[in-house]
Motif scaffolding. Structure first.
Motif, PDB file in Angstrom:
ATOM      1  N   GLY A   1      75.873  73.529  22.830  1.00 25.87           N
ATOM      2  CA  GLY A   1      74.814  71.935  22.501  1.00 25.87           C
ATOM      3  C   GLY A   1      75.274  71.918  20.575  1.00 25.87           C
ATOM      4  N   SER A   2      75.418  73.350  20.125  1.00 30.20           N
ATOM      5  CA  SER A   2      76.128  73.312  18.793  1.00 30.20           C
ATOM      6  C   SER A   2      77.387  73.254  18.488  1.00 30.20           C
ATOM      7  CB  SER A   2      75.304  74.962  17.862  1.00 30.20           C
ATOM      8  OG  SER A   2      74.027  74.685  18.136  1.00 30.20           O
ATOM      9  N   LEU A   3      78.046  73.227  19.198  1.00 32.59           N
ATOM     10  CA  LEU A   3      79.651  72.541  19.219  1.00 32.59           C
ATOM     11  C   LEU A   3      79.645  71.384  19.732  1.00 32.59           C
ATOM     12  CD1 LEU A   3      81.628  75.374  21.086  1.00 32.59           C
ATOM     13  CD2 LEU A   3      81.329  74.482  19.043  1.00 32.59           C
ATOM     14  N   LEU A   4      79.103  70.718  20.328  1.00 30.37           N
ATOM     15  CA  LEU A   4      78.803  70.083  20.330  1.00 30.37           C
ATOM     16  C   LEU A   4      78.108  68.820  19.527  1.00 30.37           C
ATOM     17  CD1 LEU A   4      78.252  69.105  24.359  1.00 30.37           C
ATOM     18  CD2 LEU A   4      80.208  68.054  23.458  1.00 30.37           C
ATOM     19  N   ILE A   5      77.387  69.231  19.167  1.00 32.78           N
ATOM     20  CA  ILE A   5      76.544  68.884  18.017  1.00 32.78           C
ATOM     21  C   ILE A   5      77.981  68.047  16.865  1.00 32.78           C
ATOM     22  CG2 ILE A   5      75.089  68.501  16.150  1.00 32.78           C
ATOM     23  CD1 ILE A   5      73.644  67.600  19.547  1.00 32.78           C
ATOM     24  N   GLY A   6      78.699  69.512  16.285  1.00 31.06           N
ATOM     25  CA  GLY A   6      79.191  69.903  15.543  1.00 31.06           C
ATOM     26  C   GLY A   6      80.234  68.830  16.003  1.00 31.06           C
ATOM     27  N   LEU A   7      80.482  68.457  16.923  1.00 32.58           N
ATOM     28  CA  LEU A   7      81.919  67.371  17.694  1.00 32.58           C
ATOM     29  C   LEU A   7      81.778  65.856  17.276  1.00 32.58           C
ATOM     30  CD1 LEU A   7      84.863  66.361  19.012  1.00 32.58           C
ATOM     31  CD2 LEU A   7      83.481  66.602  21.319  1.00 32.58           C
ATOM     32  N   ALA A   8      79.855  65.766  17.410  1.00 35.58           N
ATOM     33  CA  ALA A   8      79.537  64.238  17.684  1.00 35.58           C
ATOM     34  C   ALA A   8      79.301  63.679  16.091  1.00 35.58           C
ATOM     35  CB  ALA A   8      78.655  64.054  17.999  1.00 35.58           C
ATOM     36  N   ALA A   9      79.347  65.049  15.540  1.00 37.12           N
ATOM     37  CA  ALA A   9      79.109  64.195  13.661  1.00 37.12           C
ATOM     38  C   ALA A   9      80.517  63.954  13.408  1.00 37.12           C
ATOM     39  CB  ALA A   9      78.360  65.589  12.870  1.00 37.12           C
ATOM     40  N   CYS A  10      81.946  65.097  13.841  1.00 30.25           N
ATOM     41  CA  CYS A  10      83.222  64.669  13.348  1.00 30.25           C
ATOM     42  C   CYS A  10      83.559  63.218  14.017  1.00 30.25           C
ATOM     43  CB  CYS A  10      84.170  65.974  13.758  1.00 30.25           C
ATOM     44  SG  CYS A  10      83.105  67.242  13.161  1.00 30.25           S
ATOM     45  N   CYS A  11      83.319  62.912  15.329  1.00 30.91           N
ATOM     46  CA  CYS A  11      83.412  62.089  15.839  1.00 30.91           C
ATOM     47  C   CYS A  11      83.045  60.714  15.675  1.00 30.91           C
ATOM     48  CB  CYS A  11      83.026  61.921  17.510  1.00 30.91           C
ATOM     49  SG  CYS A  11      84.027  63.038  18.643  1.00 30.91           S
ATOM     50  N   ALA A  12      81.486  60.690  14.895  1.00 24.06           N
ATOM     51  CA  ALA A  12      80.739  60.298  14.655  1.00 24.06           C
ATOM     52  C   ALA A  12      81.099  59.283  12.734  1.00 24.06           C
ATOM     53  CB  ALA A  12      79.214  59.866  14.043  1.00 24.06           C
ATOM     54  N   LEU A  13      82.026  60.147  12.223  1.00 21.82           N
ATOM     55  CA  LEU A  13      82.394  60.438  10.454  1.00 21.82           C
ATOM     56  C   LEU A  13      84.146  59.329  10.994  1.00 21.82           C
ATOM     57  CD1 LEU A  13      81.837  61.105   8.443  1.00 21.82           C
ATOM     58  CD2 LEU A  13      83.495  62.849   7.903  1.00 21.82           C
ATOM     59  N   LEU A  14      84.631  59.902  12.025  1.00 22.60           N
ATOM     60  CA  LEU A  14      85.790  58.893  12.004  1.00 22.60           C
ATOM     61  C   LEU A  14      85.339  57.640  12.763  1.00 22.60           C
ATOM     62  CD1 LEU A  14      88.668  59.070  12.931  1.00 22.60           C
ATOM     63  CD2 LEU A  14      87.796  59.187  15.797  1.00 22.60           C
ATOM     64  N   GLN A  15      84.493  56.949  14.120  1.00 26.96           N
ATOM     65  CA  GLN A  15      83.792  55.835  13.959  1.00 26.96           C
ATOM     66  C   GLN A  15      83.727  55.436  12.608  1.00 26.96           C
ATOM     67  OE1 GLN A  15      80.896  56.993  16.945  1.00 26.96           O
ATOM     68  NE2 GLN A  15      82.345  54.884  18.141  1.00 26.96           N
ATOM     69  N   ILE A  16      82.874  55.587  11.440  1.00 27.21           N
ATOM     70  CA  ILE A  16      82.469  55.047  10.525  1.00 27.21           C
ATOM     71  C   ILE A  16      83.449  54.773   9.809  1.00 27.21           C
ATOM     72  CG2 ILE A  16      81.903  55.930   8.116  1.00 27.21           C
ATOM     73  CD1 ILE A  16      78.795  57.187   9.718  1.00 27.21           C
ATOM     74  N   VAL A  17      84.557  55.853   9.670  1.00 25.76           N
ATOM     75  CA  VAL A  17      86.196  55.813   8.943  1.00 25.76           C
ATOM     76  C   VAL A  17      86.994  53.987   9.440  1.00 25.76           C
ATOM     77  CG1 VAL A  17      88.088  55.700   8.419  1.00 25.76           C
ATOM     78  CG2 VAL A  17      86.435  57.794   8.197  1.00 25.76           C
ATOM     79  N   VAL A  18      86.589  54.300  10.658  1.00 25.91           N
ATOM     80  CA  VAL A  18      87.298  52.931  11.423  1.00 25.91           C
ATOM     81  C   VAL A  18      86.237  51.786  11.320  1.00 25.91           C
ATOM     82  CG1 VAL A  18      87.966  51.961  13.566  1.00 25.91           C
ATOM     83  CG2 VAL A  18      88.521  54.190  12.936  1.00 25.91           C
ATOM     84  N   LEU A  19      85.188  51.861  11.220  1.00 24.85           N
ATOM     85  CA  LEU A  19      84.384  50.994  11.266  1.00 24.85           C
ATOM     86  C   LEU A  19      84.178  49.905  10.218  1.00 24.85           C
ATOM     87  CD1 LEU A  19      81.780  48.881  12.289  1.00 24.85           C
ATOM     88  CD2 LEU A  19      79.729  50.482  11.491  1.00 24.85           C
ATOM     89  N   VAL A  20      84.649  51.714   8.912  1.00 22.86           N
ATOM     90  CA  VAL A  20      84.097  50.488   7.856  1.00 22.86           C
ATOM     91  C   VAL A  20      85.317  49.921   7.158  1.00 22.86           C
ATOM     92  CG1 VAL A  20      85.020  51.320   4.506  1.00 22.86           C
ATOM     93  CG2 VAL A  20      82.943  52.184   6.199  1.00 22.86           C
ATOM     94  N   ARG A  21      87.021  50.312   7.753  1.00 21.88           N
ATOM     95  CA  ARG A  21      88.868  49.520   7.276  1.00 21.88           C
ATOM     96  C   ARG A  21      88.866  48.417   8.082  1.00 21.88           C
ATOM     97  NH1 ARG A  21      93.144  52.275   6.236  1.00 21.88           N
ATOM     98  NH2 ARG A  21      94.234  50.580   7.369  1.00 21.88           N
ATOM     99  N   ILE A  22      87.677  48.372   9.224  1.00 21.46           N
ATOM    100  CA  ILE A  22      87.911  46.856   9.941  1.00 21.46           C
ATOM    101  C   ILE A  22      86.468  46.356   9.593  1.00 21.46           C
ATOM    102  CG2 ILE A  22      87.456  45.297  12.138  1.00 21.46           C
ATOM    103  CD1 ILE A  22      88.351  47.996  13.685  1.00 21.46           C
ATOM    104  N   GLU A  23      85.302  46.501   9.110  1.00 18.95           N
ATOM    105  CA  GLU A  23      84.646  45.555   8.795  1.00 18.95           C
ATOM    106  C   GLU A  23      84.241  45.740   7.181  1.00 18.95           C
ATOM    107  OE1 GLU A  23      82.150  44.390  12.105  1.00 18.95           O
ATOM    108  OE2 GLU A  23      83.778  44.363  13.647  1.00 18.95           O
TER     109      GLU A  23
END
Length: 132
Positions: free
Chosen positions: A48-70
């Motif tokens: 659970g802790s590993l997946l939450i950390g992965l979720a935070a990293c992936c959400a950060l990547l998605q934020i970068v993509v969203l900010v770059r595009i929009e």
């Protein structure tokens, strides 16, 4: 598809699919196999802790993509940005509570489920694409 859209989909698949898979498929299957409850709790805590950390990293990547595009304003104007910011806050809160107050099992489960449902709502949103 652009590299940003592919990154968005891959990150989303990893963290949203991982959260749902662990909570609603893997842990119930392990419980059905008859593993000891203490062992199940240990597996749940670690994965659970590993997946939450992965979720935070992936959400950060998605934020970068969203900010770059929009652009930056999409973080608080767009539902995708709001969901991603919520994911980062909840994931950070989960990891802090896990570290400083590990007996708060109901809060940890609630946070996990909020993350899973934010991910589900995010899956229903369109992938950000650059407009020509």
């Amino acid at each position: 598809m652009s590299a940003g859209a592919i990154s968005w989909l891959l990150a989303q698949t990893l963290w949203v699919g991982g959260l749902w898979l662990l909570q609603f498929l893997v842990l119930p299957a392990l419980a059905k196999l008859g593993l000891a409850p203490l062992l199940l709790e240990e597996i749940d805590a670690l994965l659970g802790s590993l997946l939450i950390g992965l979720a935070a990293c992936c959400a950060l990547l998605q934020i970068v993509v969203l900010v770059r595009i929009e652009r930056l304003a999409s973080l608080w104007r767009d539902l995708r940005g709001q969901l991603l910011l919520t994911v980062l806050l909840i994931a950070g809160g989960y990891l802090l509570v896990r570290q400083w107050w590990p007996d708060a099992q109901r809060w940890l489960l609630f946070s996990y489920l909020v993350l899973a449902f934010c991910g589900l709502l995010l899956v229903l949103q369109p992938v950000p694409v650059r407009r020509a």
